[in-house]
Design a protein around this motif. Structure first.
Motif, short mmCIF file in Angstrom:
data_model
loop_
_atom_site.label_atom_id
_atom_site.label_comp_id
_atom_site.label_asym_id
_atom_site.label_seq_id
_atom_site.Cartn_x
_atom_site.Cartn_y
_atom_site.Cartn_z
N LEU A 28 0.80 -1.21 0.00
CA LEU A 28 0.00 0.00 0.00
C LEU A 28 0.84 1.26 0.00
CD1 LEU A 28 -2.78 -1.10 2.49
CD2 LEU A 28 -2.75 -1.27 0.01
N ARG A 29 2.16 1.11 0.04
CA ARG A 29 3.03 2.28 0.09
C ARG A 29 2.84 3.16 -1.13
NH1 ARG A 29 8.69 0.30 1.14
NH2 ARG A 29 8.44 -0.43 -0.99
N GLN A 30 2.57 2.54 -2.28
CA GLN A 30 2.37 3.29 -3.51
C GLN A 30 0.91 3.67 -3.72
OE1 GLN A 30 4.87 4.14 -5.71
NE2 GLN A 30 6.37 3.30 -4.28
N GLY A 31 0.04 3.26 -2.80
CA GLY A 31 -1.39 3.47 -3.01
C GLY A 31 -1.79 4.92 -2.85
N SER B 214 6.43 -4.93 -10.03
CA SER B 214 6.01 -4.46 -8.71
C SER B 214 4.50 -4.55 -8.58
CB SER B 214 6.48 -3.02 -8.49
OG SER B 214 5.84 -2.15 -9.41
N ILE B 215 4.01 -4.20 -7.41
CA ILE B 215 2.58 -4.25 -7.15
C ILE B 215 2.14 -2.91 -6.59
CG2 ILE B 215 0.74 -5.33 -5.79
CD1 ILE B 215 2.47 -7.87 -5.77
N ARG B 216 1.10 -2.36 -7.16
CA ARG B 216 0.52 -1.13 -6.63
C ARG B 216 -0.72 -1.48 -5.84
NH1 ARG B 216 -2.63 3.60 -9.73
NH2 ARG B 216 -3.06 4.89 -7.91
N GLY B 217 -0.82 -0.95 -4.63
CA GLY B 217 -1.93 -1.33 -3.77
C GLY B 217 -2.83 -0.18 -3.40
N SER B 218 -4.04 -0.53 -3.01
CA SER B 218 -4.99 0.43 -2.49
C SER B 218 -5.85 -0.27 -1.45
CB SER B 218 -5.88 0.98 -3.62
OG SER B 218 -6.87 1.85 -3.11
N ASP B 219 -6.12 0.41 -0.35
CA ASP B 219 -6.91 -0.15 0.73
C ASP B 219 -8.10 0.77 0.97
OD1 ASP B 219 -7.66 -1.80 2.75
OD2 ASP B 219 -5.94 -1.45 4.04
N GLN B 220 -9.31 0.28 0.70
CA GLN B 220 -10.50 1.10 0.78
C GLN B 220 -11.52 0.47 1.71
OE1 GLN B 220 -10.74 0.97 -3.65
NE2 GLN B 220 -11.18 3.15 -3.52
N TYR B 221 -12.33 1.32 2.35
CA TYR B 221 -13.33 0.87 3.31
C TYR B 221 -14.67 1.50 2.94
CZ TYR B 221 -9.36 -0.68 6.10
OH TYR B 221 -8.20 -1.30 6.52
N PHE B 222 -15.61 0.67 2.55
CA PHE B 222 -16.93 1.14 2.16
C PHE B 222 -17.94 0.79 3.25
CE2 PHE B 222 -14.54 0.49 -1.73
CZ PHE B 222 -14.75 1.68 -2.40
#
Length: 568
Positions: free
Chosen positions: A46-49, A138-146
């Motif tokens: 998630l660092r790149q998110g 690499s992996i691009r991450g995102s952490d979302q809360y709905f």
């Protein structure tokens, strides 16, 4: 065999040459295998998110954070609120939004009337972790809360106030919605379009949507057509809004290239980006309407997101796992088809069809329901026509059964599946997307015009047939007509090529069945939505009407047709 033509489904990091031979389920398996072979910690992924507030770019907008503490004071806020009817529009409503950070205690919805919040509803938090493989490994991450709450047991035809309350006591602005009336005696309206997207590069600076490829002669529009549409829907305050697929375009270019993120608005040549935070931007865009008006979605080809869970628990693998986290839709359809449902509002029955299951042009998800959707559609249309309280039946879906664009035109699979049923059960109106323009047909039976229905005409669907409208003019850059075909709308000062058009039915990505049509009555190659005004009958045996008015993003009415029935 080409299963997923390039640019016709979200690219989620599968190499492009490989992805075009895969179904959504196979792409999901590839992504899952990639992530197993390249394990990363949550922190590094998630660092790149992109942050939610940064992606939204609207943190100071009054409809977003009004009545909340300021961003500097509140570590968590609810943004991008949107409503959806539950299974019964008279008695249920689903309320949703997104948290700007992980929850810090319980979230509730306070519900009441006339400013008195007498009820508290539990809120479900749905976490969506997106790990997008990049072209460089690499992996691009995102952490979302709905956040989601469902109100049941409401009273028909009533207004209700609601607000989200966070654990620290802050609340969102109060919004008000209305349930469907039990027996509407006054006129009411709904609106519709498709293929919307957003008008801006997400302010996070990550690769995302750009509107830089509007055509130089694309001059009859506002500078931000998608936003202009929302402004007009918000002003209209319809009973509900229908969006016939291709919602936000989290895969912005749609070219199906491998993903490579550069931290700017443009990816390097040969790459593009699937950016889950575009959904955050999108919900922020529509909130000024969707916080008080239910937005009801169908799914299009750009909504098949192979990145997420395969949804195997519901018996199908179709790439709608991300939608399950973000959206609430009625669960009145087949259990394996989450975007297929029906609802009744007043004397109108509404049916959402998943054209991805039926498409021959883009067979990525074709046949995933194993025939369950078509069997359900037949049963549902029969039930609606047998209901004496239902006068009009409206279907909405993405790929067109009848349209003449040079890009997609008509989908032979969709036409073969739905048109005979619409003929059999006398469906009044079919709203479609996929082709980025507005087009209205004459009433059709057996794939041919039954009568001419120019601007201002009255159509009697019981004898005349179904009117098909392509309203994929919701904001995305427009397509073009067939050779020698021209616009045809009220106020057009250019040449008129008439209702007879040489077009085609798509039977595959590059295979086309010639189709000389006699039904292309109205055409507009820019941005427009439809408002459908319903006048209920005064009683049994009395006339009831449904008038479709086409409005451009600049507010000009360019087409109108009235559908008329006699109530039973």
């Amino acid at each position: 065999m080409t299963r997923t033509p390039r640019g016709q489904a979200p690219d989620v990091g599968v190499p492009a040459d490989l992805a075009e031979t895969m179904s959504v389920a196979e792409q999901h398996d590839w992504v899952a295998g990639f992530l197993r072979r390249h394990p990363v910690s949550r922190r590094s992924a998630l660092r790149q998110g992109s942050g939610v507030v940064a992606a939204l770019g609207l943190a100071s907008a009054p409809w977003t954070l009004a009545a909340c503490a300021s961003a500097s004071q509140a570590p968590v806020a609810v943004v991008g609120r949107h409503l959806s009817f539950g299974d019964d529009p008279m008695r249920s409503m689903a309320m949703a939004g997104e948290l700007t950070a992980p929850p810090q205690g319980a979230v509730v919805v306070e519900l009441g009337q006339n400013g008195d919040f007498g009820a508290r509803l539990p809120v479900e938090v749905r976490r969506l972790v997106s790990q997008v493989p990049q072209a460089d490994g690499s992996i691009r991450g995102s952490d979302q809360y709905f956040v989601h709450a469902l109100a049941n047991g409401l009273q028909p035809g009533q207004g209700y106030d609601y607000r989200f309350r966070l654990a620290d006591g802050t609340t969102t602005a109060t919004a008000t919605f209305h349930t469907a009336p039990q027996r509407p005696g006054t006129p009411w309206s709904f609106t519709a379009f498709a293929d919307q997207g957003v008008d801006m590069v997400p302010p996070s600076g990550r690769s995302g949507f750009t509107n830089a490829y509007y055509k130089p002669d694309d001059l009859r529009r506002t500078m931000t057509p998608s936003t202009a549409m929302v402004d007009r829907i918000a002003t209209t305050r319809p009973a509900f809004h229908l969006l016939a697929g291709d919602i936000c375009y989290a895969d912005p270019s749609g070219e199906g290239h491998p993903v490579k993120s550069t931290g700017t608005s443009k990816s390097p040549s040969g790459f593009d980006s699937f950016d889950p935070t575009v959904w955050t931007t999108y919900f922020g865009l529509i909130e000024r309407s969707a916080a008080s008006t239910p937005w009801m979605f169908a799914t299009g080809n750009h909504d098949m997101e192979a990145l997420y869970d395969d949804n195997a628990a519901r018996g199908a693998r179709h790439g709608y796992g991300g939608h399950a986290a973000r959206l609430d839709l009625p669960r009145t359809g087949p259990s394996a088809c989450p975007s297929v449902y029906s609802m009744r509002y007043g004397n109108v029955g509404i049916v959402s069809v998943d054209a991805n299951d039926l498409s021959m042009e883009i067979p990525t998800n074709a046949g995933y329901s194993g025939g369950a959707q078509v069997a359900w559609l037949r049963q549902t249309l029969g039930d609606l026509r047998a209901d004496p309280a239902v006068d009009f039946v409206v279907a909405f879906f993405h790929h067109c059964a009848f349209a003449t664009s040079s890009t997609h035109a008509s989908d032979a699979g969709v036409r073969a599946a739905v048109a005979p049923l619409f003929d059999e059960f006398s469906v009044d109106l079919a709203l479609q997307g996929h082709n980025h323009q507005y087009e209205r047909t004459n009433p059709i039976r057996g794939a041919r015009s039954t009568v001419q229905a120019p601007d201002g005409a009255t159509v009697r669907p019981e004898t005349d047939g179904t009117t098909y409208v392509c309203v994929g003019s919701g904001g995305r850059p427009r397509y073009s007509w067939q050779p020698n075909e021209t616009d045809r709308y009220r106020g057009n000062t250019g040449p008129d090529s008439g209702v007879n058009v040489v077009s085609y039915q798509a039977t595959g990505e590059a295979t086309k069945l010639p189709d000389t049509v006699d039904w292309s009555q109205a055409r507009y190659l820019d941005y427009a939505y439809v408002t459908v005004d319903v006048v209920p009958p005064a009683g049994a045996g009395q006339l009831t009407t449904m008038t479709l008015r086409t409005i451009t993003d600049t507010g000009q009415e360019i087409d109108r047709v009235t559908l008329e029935r006699r109530a039973r």
